[in-house]
Design a protein around this motif. Structure first.
Motif, mmCIF file in Angstrom:
data_model
loop_
_atom_site.group_PDB
_atom_site.id
_atom_site.type_symbol
_atom_site.label_atom_id
_atom_site.label_comp_id
_atom_site.label_asym_id
_atom_site.label_seq_id
_atom_site.Cartn_x
_atom_site.Cartn_y
_atom_site.Cartn_z
ATOM 1 N N LYS A 227 6.289 -0.776 5.445
ATOM 2 C CA LYS A 227 5.938 -1.206 4.090
ATOM 3 C C LYS A 227 5.300 -2.580 4.113
ATOM 4 C CE LYS A 227 8.233 -0.997 -0.432
ATOM 5 N NZ LYS A 227 9.483 -0.690 -1.104
ATOM 6 N N HIS B 9 11.173 3.374 10.077
ATOM 7 C CA HIS B 9 10.398 2.561 9.148
ATOM 8 C C HIS B 9 9.959 1.264 9.791
ATOM 9 C CE1 HIS B 9 10.006 0.317 5.133
ATOM 10 N NE2 HIS B 9 9.170 1.313 5.072
ATOM 11 N N ARG C 51 6.447 -0.700 15.635
ATOM 12 C CA ARG C 51 6.844 -1.135 16.980
ATOM 13 C C ARG C 51 5.845 -2.143 17.501
ATOM 14 N NH1 ARG C 51 9.203 3.707 15.126
ATOM 15 N NH2 ARG C 51 10.820 4.412 16.544
ATOM 16 N N ARG D 141 0.109 -3.799 16.590
ATOM 17 C CA ARG D 141 -0.511 -2.552 16.138
ATOM 18 C C ARG D 141 -1.364 -2.788 14.904
ATOM 19 N NH1 ARG D 141 3.741 2.481 17.192
ATOM 20 N NH2 ARG D 141 3.904 2.081 19.417
ATOM 21 N N LEU E 136 13.910 1.865 -1.343
ATOM 22 C CA LEU E 136 13.709 1.153 -0.086
ATOM 23 C C LEU E 136 12.397 1.526 0.573
ATOM 24 C CD1 LEU E 136 17.283 1.366 1.425
ATOM 25 C CD2 LEU E 136 16.185 -0.618 0.476
ATOM 26 N N LEU E 137 12.003 2.790 0.474
ATOM 27 C CA LEU E 137 10.767 3.220 1.105
ATOM 28 C C LEU E 137 9.676 3.342 0.057
ATOM 29 C CD1 LEU E 137 12.278 6.001 3.349
ATOM 30 C CD2 LEU E 137 11.689 3.693 4.006
ATOM 31 N N GLU E 138 8.429 3.472 0.516
ATOM 32 C CA GLU E 138 7.327 3.648 -0.423
ATOM 33 C C GLU E 138 7.379 5.048 -1.011
ATOM 34 O OE1 GLU E 138 4.713 1.553 -1.165
ATOM 35 O OE2 GLU E 138 4.228 0.365 0.584
ATOM 36 N N TYR F 205 6.217 7.991 1.288
ATOM 37 C CA TYR F 205 6.797 8.209 2.609
ATOM 38 C C TYR F 205 7.260 9.647 2.715
ATOM 39 C CZ TYR F 205 9.287 7.101 6.873
ATOM 40 O OH TYR F 205 9.695 7.051 8.175
ATOM 41 N N PRO G 186 14.907 10.239 5.010
ATOM 42 C CA PRO G 186 15.244 9.919 6.395
ATOM 43 C C PRO G 186 16.658 10.196 6.849
ATOM 44 C CG PRO G 186 14.063 8.122 5.381
ATOM 45 C CD PRO G 186 14.368 9.080 4.304
ATOM 46 N N PHE H 30 15.772 15.138 10.153
ATOM 47 C CA PHE H 30 14.568 14.416 9.784
ATOM 48 C C PHE H 30 13.801 14.028 11.038
ATOM 49 C CE2 PHE H 30 11.856 11.620 7.501
ATOM 50 C CZ PHE H 30 11.724 10.468 8.254
ATOM 51 N N GLU I 106 10.535 11.568 12.285
ATOM 52 C CA GLU I 106 9.683 10.519 11.735
ATOM 53 C C GLU I 106 8.212 10.926 11.826
ATOM 54 O OE1 GLU I 106 10.579 7.012 13.888
ATOM 55 O OE2 GLU I 106 9.623 7.694 15.728
ATOM 56 N N TYR J 283 1.383 6.716 9.727
ATOM 57 C CA TYR J 283 1.656 6.361 8.345
ATOM 58 C C TYR J 283 0.629 5.323 7.931
ATOM 59 C CZ TYR J 283 4.101 4.732 4.201
ATOM 60 O OH TYR J 283 4.424 4.389 2.924
ATOM 61 N N MET K 293 -1.216 3.726 10.775
ATOM 62 C CA MET K 293 -0.489 3.036 11.843
ATOM 63 C C MET K 293 0.297 4.054 12.640
ATOM 64 S SD MET K 293 1.027 -0.162 9.767
ATOM 65 C CE MET K 293 1.480 0.784 8.355
ATOM 66 N N LYS K 294 0.322 3.868 13.960
ATOM 67 C CA LYS K 294 1.104 4.781 14.804
ATOM 68 C C LYS K 294 2.568 4.420 14.667
ATOM 69 C CE LYS K 294 1.389 6.432 19.525
ATOM 70 N NZ LYS K 294 2.133 5.652 20.493
ATOM 71 N N VAL K 295 3.392 5.379 14.354
ATOM 72 C CA VAL K 295 4.797 5.090 14.105
ATOM 73 C C VAL K 295 5.702 5.241 15.329
ATOM 74 C CG1 VAL K 295 6.817 5.730 12.752
ATOM 75 C CG2 VAL K 295 4.605 5.654 11.673
ATOM 76 N N PRO K 296 5.610 6.378 16.069
ATOM 77 C CA PRO K 296 6.599 6.517 17.145
ATOM 78 C C PRO K 296 6.325 5.534 18.275
ATOM 79 C CG PRO K 296 5.488 8.592 16.691
ATOM 80 C CD PRO K 296 4.726 7.533 16.011
ATOM 81 N N ASN K 297 7.192 5.551 19.237
ATOM 82 C CA ASN K 297 7.163 4.604 20.329
ATOM 83 C C ASN K 297 5.885 4.635 21.142
ATOM 84 O OD1 ASN K 297 8.627 2.625 21.415
ATOM 85 N ND2 ASN K 297 10.427 3.939 21.518
ATOM 86 N N ILE L 282 12.300 -3.984 -3.377
ATOM 87 C CA ILE L 282 12.879 -4.314 -2.078
ATOM 88 C C ILE L 282 12.442 -3.252 -1.071
ATOM 89 C CG2 ILE L 282 14.852 -5.509 -3.041
ATOM 90 C CD1 ILE L 282 16.471 -3.013 -2.672
ATOM 91 N N GLY L 283 12.941 -3.336 0.125
ATOM 92 C CA GLY L 283 12.616 -2.339 1.143
ATOM 93 C C GLY L 283 11.622 -2.839 2.159
#
Lengths: 167, 167, 403
Positions: free
Chosen positions: A83, A120, A123, A127, B140-142, B145, B149, B154, B156, B160, B163-167, C70-71
């Motif tokens: 976010k 969320h 990493r 990036r 908390l999340l957009e 999303y 979660p 769930f 991921e 998003y 942007m690359k999310v996983p490791n 928040i978040g």
């Protein structure tokens, strides 16, 4: 820093310095790196401690400025979440050139302790924006942040010259 | 008032069909907190029950401590309410379990305003709808999303907002 | 009061058509036609305590409504807790409320020890309470320092950080970390108390009482500070209890509720100390001044508790602090809600165990999250500068709000 000095005049005092414009600009930039106060999480508390009286970042010329327009370096201290990532990018783009980025702490280096199950968490802030100096630690001690600042100063000193920055 | 006394009050006011009392079978001093809960079988009567618990002079549950959501892993979700009375110092735990396909529960925001943000978080994390909530959006999340979660299965997202999310 | 214009972004249904306006007496509202403006504060802003975004609807300088978003620091603590074993969760607990990490750890280990029916040695309890109270003082120092900075006073911030360095030195000697310690383990501690810590503590007590007096003179009884904070952001007693407020925010309204006294855990019942509540000496109960005043008094009461700990500490006790740690942490099936009093309020852990080495579900009742939800109620009708003061007086930590 090494400045070629002319032979002194008859009174024994040198009052003219000859140097290159690059060296002069680099020296003035590294001595007054104004940072944008961008504290995200726990590392922000260590950044505040570094700015406080015990460790005193200001003696390096680093003053916290609230606006991205008035700052040279942004210290990403803390976890960057998905976010928040677009806002980090926006702030980085609002900064005026020449600008530098210090990634402080494990979370902004590579995701930190949240690398495995954080759905969320971004990493690593590299990036979204280019990073100059990475400071490891969770959280890095104030001394580590000061060392990171000094490494950035070395990098700025070598800027624009044909020197390979190996350290 | 002892927990059994509270349950008897409830059952005398609402009848035996309201729910089942699961008492913790431990003799230890922590038994009061350990695992005893009242499983409410009919969610439609929850609001009535909540008002009764808050307004009945002998019970006076004026404080909602925590509203949490649990995924049991077998296709059912639960909402758990921890209530306390600051007047009499007694606590009670209510639980409502619904299958994942019909995860809808009445909102208790009109009883305890603390539930406002707690229910928004339960919707965000677990995907349980609260009927009658004045501001039913993620907290908390957009909003965009994908997924909820904290559900057990769930996964991921890969990307998003670019942007690359996983490791 | 002009009509509320329609906004196509999330319309907040708790918005009232007319909010009471709290302007000082000497200002007269001008009879001009005005329109409302939406001002966005944050998520990067020097005065928000972390990444919090406030959407403020303004009528001139008067706050009509404020919507917190928040978040921005949601770090998926609860997902991590489901995938790691009980001892492995501890560093993540630290990083939630990072300003008062010892208190967070204390809450977590108390919860898991209750699930496991473990009793820890007496020496471990004394060390835990000593460190929890020192951490309370350290956290209140930050709260007071940044609250002063929000109101414009820069000096108390530096004095508070100087004192905090002494406390962090004591922690560092014992466990090696300045903050984010991973010190309190389930069933014991990671290291024994360093022999230097108790004498350092004794010196610290004297110095801290002097600093307490100094901050009172500089800040608390300062006429400008009192004018800025008294009567600002008044929280009603019933609204506070119904809305889930806890900690100094609840006690400033005059409610005498402290978990260390009302639902005691560890060895808090062995010490004599007072619960600090708000008063009407300056301002009214429930306002920002009283929230600050309650923190100042809690600092003093923590010093009293530490003095009693130093007297009662079992110095000759040579028990190993890790003796009660079980070899394999496998709680029986069940669930528990266990809470402790952190500097921010009531921190609760709802842990569901299915008999495995990893928790099935850990839900955190975060005091800062619940206290922050009351911000819109507190700030309607005040000026923008007062909004910053109210936010500072609530004392939030975004790591805990977002988890």
């Amino acid at each position: 820093m090494e400045l070629p000095v002319l032979p002194t005049d008859k009174t024994g005092e040198g009052n003219v310095i000859v140097t290159s414009l690059d060296t002069l600009f680099n020296w003035s930039r590294l001595s007054s790196l104004w940072q944008m106060s961008f504290g995200l999480a726990c590392c922000a508390i260590e950044m505040m401690s570094t700015a406080a009286a015990h460790y005193d970042m200001m003696r390096f010329g680093v003053i916290p400025r609230p606006s991205p327009r008035q700052s040279d370096v942004i210290i990403i201290s803390g976890t960057v979440t998905l976010k928040m990532a677009s806002r980090v990018k926006m702030l980085y783009e609002q900064m005026a050139d020449p600008k530098y980025v210090i990634s402080m702490g494990n979370c902004s280096n590579c995701g930190g302790p949240y690398w495995e199950y954080g759905y969320h968490v971004l990493r690593g802030v590299d990036r979204v924006i280019p990073v100059d100096v990475y400071i490891p630690g969770c959280p890095p001690r104030p001394e580590a942040l000061l060392e990171g600042l000094m490494k950035l100063q070395e990098k700025v000193r070598a800027q624009g010259k044909d020197i390979e920055f190996t350290e | 008032m002892e927990q059994l006394g509270i349950i008897e009050r409830l059952q005398s006011a609402f009848g035996e069909t309201l729910g089942v009392w699961h008492a913790s079978n431990s003799e230890s001093a922590y038994a009061r907190r350990m695992g005893s809960f009242f499983q409410v079988s009919d969610p439609a009567r929850l609001l009535e029950l909540a008002f009764f618990l808050r307004d009945e002079p002998a019970l006076a549950f004026d404080s909602l401590l925590l509203l949490s959501s649990v995924d049991h892993g077998d296709g059912s979700l639960s909402v758990v309410y921890h209530l306390e009375s600051t007047v009499y110092r007694h606590q009670i735990v209510l639980k409502i379990t619904r299958p994942m396909a019909q995860a809808r529960v009445p909102s208790v925001t009109s009883v305890w305003s603390h539930a406002n943000w707690q229910e928004r978080e339960a919707w965000d994390m677990m995907g349980i709808r609260f009927e009658g909530h004045p501001d039913h959006r993620r907290i908390l999340l957009e909003e965009d999303y994908p997924g909820h979660p904290l559900r057990k299965y769930f996964k991921e997202p890969d990307f998003y907002h670019g942007m690359k999310v996983p490791n | 009061m002009p009509e509320i214009l329609e906004r196509n972004i999330h319309s907040h249904s708790l918005l009232h058509a007319s909010a009471p306006v709290h302007l000082p007496d000497r200002v007269e509202p001008k009879r001009l036609h005005t329109e409302e403006m939406v001002l966005n504060i944050g998520p990067q802003h020097p005065s928000t305590h972390g990444v919090l975004r406030l959407e403020v609807v303004l009528d001139g300088e008067v706050v009509v409504d404020v919507i917190p978003h928040i978040g921005y620091l949601h770090r998926c603590f609860e997902k991590h807790a489901e995938n790691l074993t009980y001892p492995q969760v501890l560093p993540y607990v630290d990083r939630m409320d990072y300003i008062a990490a010892m208190s967070g750890e204390h809450g977590y280990v108390t919860a898991v020890e209750r699930l496991l029916y473990i009793e820890v040695p007496e020496k471990v309890e004394y060390i835990r309470v000593l460190f929890a109270e020192l951490q309370r003082i350290a956290s209140h120092l930050i709260a007071i320092g940044t609250f002063g900075m929000d109101s414009g006073a820069f000096t108390p911030f530096l004095y508070c950080f100087r004192d905090r360095e002494t406390i962090l030195e004591m922690f560092e000697k014992t466990c090696g970390a300045r903050f984010l310690y991973n010190y309190m383990w389930v069933g014991g501690l990671s290291h024994d108390l360093h022999p230097d810590v108790l004498p350092m503590c004794r010196d610290f007590l004297k110095k801290s009482r002097a600093t307490h007096q100094e901050i009172n003179d500089l800040l608390t009884f300062n006429h400008i500070f009192v004018e800025r904070t008294a009567g600002i952001g008044v929280l009603d007693r019933e609204v506070a209890i119904n809305g889930g407020a806890s900690g100094p925010m609840l006690r400033s309204c005059g409610v005498k509720w402290d978990i260390r006294k009302d639902d005691p855990y560890s060895i808090y019942d062995r010490f004599e100390w007072e619960v600090a509540i708000g008063s009407s000496d300056r301002g009214e109960p429930g306002d920002s001044f009283n929230r600050h005043w309650v923190r100042m008094q809690e600092w003093e009461q923590s010093l009293n508790i530490i003095e009693q700990i130093l007297e009662q500490f079992p110095r000759q006790d040579a028990t190993d602090v890790q003796s009660a740690i079980p070899k394999r942490l496998k709680p029986p099936e069940g669930e528990i809600y266990s809470r402790t009093e952190t500097p921010r309020g009531e921190l609760g852990y709802y842990i569901v165990s299915n008999g495995d080495v990893k928790p099935w579900r850990v839900k955190v009742r975060s005091p800062a999250f619940s206290n922050l939800s009351l911000l819109p109620l507190l700030s309607r009708g005040y000026l923008v500068a007062d909004l910053i003061v109210i936010l500072g007086s609530i004392d939030i930590v975004l790591g805990e709000v977002d988890r």
